[in-house]
Design a protein around this motif. Structure first.
Motif, PDB file in Angstrom:
ATOM      1  N   LYS A  30      19.953  57.946  90.472  1.00  0.00           N
ATOM      2  CA  LYS A  30      20.888  58.568  91.413  1.00  0.00           C
ATOM      3  C   LYS A  30      21.561  59.809  90.812  1.00  0.00           C
ATOM      4  O   LYS A  30      21.798  60.779  91.505  1.00  0.00           O
ATOM      5  CB  LYS A  30      21.948  57.535  91.809  1.00  0.00           C
ATOM      6  N   GLY A  31      21.810  59.777  89.509  1.00  0.00           N
ATOM      7  CA  GLY A  31      22.465  60.895  88.837  1.00  0.00           C
ATOM      8  C   GLY A  31      21.536  62.005  88.403  1.00  0.00           C
ATOM      9  O   GLY A  31      21.974  63.021  87.891  1.00  0.00           O
ATOM     10  N   GLY A  32      20.242  61.816  88.594  1.00  0.00           N
ATOM     11  CA  GLY A  32      19.286  62.842  88.214  1.00  0.00           C
ATOM     12  C   GLY A  32      18.087  62.253  87.498  1.00  0.00           C
ATOM     13  O   GLY A  32      18.034  61.049  87.238  1.00  0.00           O
ATOM     14  N   PRO A  33      17.114  63.106  87.166  1.00  0.00           N
ATOM     15  CA  PRO A  33      15.869  62.645  86.536  1.00  0.00           C
ATOM     16  C   PRO A  33      16.125  61.952  85.198  1.00  0.00           C
ATOM     17  O   PRO A  33      17.051  62.296  84.471  1.00  0.00           O
ATOM     18  CB  PRO A  33      15.077  63.930  86.317  1.00  0.00           C
ATOM     19  N   ILE A  81      17.470  58.056 100.235  1.00  0.00           N
ATOM     20  CA  ILE A  81      17.077  56.668  99.969  1.00  0.00           C
ATOM     21  C   ILE A  81      18.228  55.892  99.324  1.00  0.00           C
ATOM     22  O   ILE A  81      18.435  54.725  99.644  1.00  0.00           O
ATOM     23  CB  ILE A  81      15.781  56.589  99.128  1.00  0.00           C
ATOM     24  N   THR A  82      19.007  56.520  98.456  1.00  0.00           N
ATOM     25  CA  THR A  82      20.138  55.799  97.859  1.00  0.00           C
ATOM     26  C   THR A  82      21.262  55.629  98.873  1.00  0.00           C
ATOM     27  O   THR A  82      21.994  54.647  98.805  1.00  0.00           O
ATOM     28  CB  THR A  82      20.666  56.468  96.578  1.00  0.00           C
ATOM     29  N   SER A  83      21.373  56.541  99.816  1.00  0.00           N
ATOM     30  CA  SER A  83      22.360  56.365 100.888  1.00  0.00           C
ATOM     31  C   SER A  83      22.009  55.148 101.734  1.00  0.00           C
ATOM     32  O   SER A  83      22.886  54.374 102.122  1.00  0.00           O
ATOM     33  CB  SER A  83      22.427  57.609 101.776  1.00  0.00           C
ATOM     34  N   ILE A  84      20.722  54.980 101.993  1.00  0.00           N
ATOM     35  CA  ILE A  84      20.266  53.814 102.746  1.00  0.00           C
ATOM     36  C   ILE A  84      20.570  52.540 101.963  1.00  0.00           C
ATOM     37  O   ILE A  84      21.083  51.567 102.513  1.00  0.00           O
ATOM     38  CB  ILE A  84      18.757  53.929 103.061  1.00  0.00           C
ATOM     39  N   CYS A  85      20.281  52.561 100.669  1.00  0.00           N
ATOM     40  CA  CYS A  85      20.564  51.389  99.823  1.00  0.00           C
ATOM     41  C   CYS A  85      22.065  51.116  99.768  1.00  0.00           C
ATOM     42  O   CYS A  85      22.482  49.952  99.781  1.00  0.00           O
ATOM     43  CB  CYS A  85      20.009  51.606  98.423  1.00  0.00           C
TER      44      CYS A  85
END
Length: 106
Positions: A30-33, A81-85
């Motif tokens: 979520k914070g980056g690669p 996708i993380t918003s959905i999660c």
């Protein structure tokens, strides 16, 4: 109404997300690669196990990989996708709170 193919694609994405380790991978990115070694350290799992999960997430189109010298860095293809999660996590939290109240656990 949407087509059967559309619902099949949705089901494939849900299947890819239907594992606690893969959800942890998503939240770690979520914070980056992150490199494979960074993910191994964060998740405390072996490379073979991580590779299996990364492959499933890549094949579903949720992750992308970029090679830089000797490292492969993984990142989300889309932050939605993380918003959905997050929405699902909040739903589960609310549901558990309601169950606790019903059972008199609070």
């Amino acid at each position: 109404m949407y087509s059967d193919d559309f619902f099949s694609k949705i089901a494939e994405t849900y299947k890819a997300l239907a594992d606690p380790t893969r959800l942890k991978v998503l939240y770690s990115l979520k914070g980056g690669p992150k490199s494979v070694s960074e993910l191994m350290e964060i998740l405390k799992i072996k490379q073979a196990n991580l590779s299996k999960h990364l492959s499933i997430l890549r094949n579903s189109g949720i992750l992308k990989a970029k090679r830089e010298k000797n490292n492969v860095y993984y990142s989300l293809t889309d932050n939605k996708i993380t918003s959905i999660c997050d929405m699902i996590c909040n739903y589960i939290k609310d549901k558990l709170k309601k169950e606790e109240k019903v059972l008199g656990m609070r």
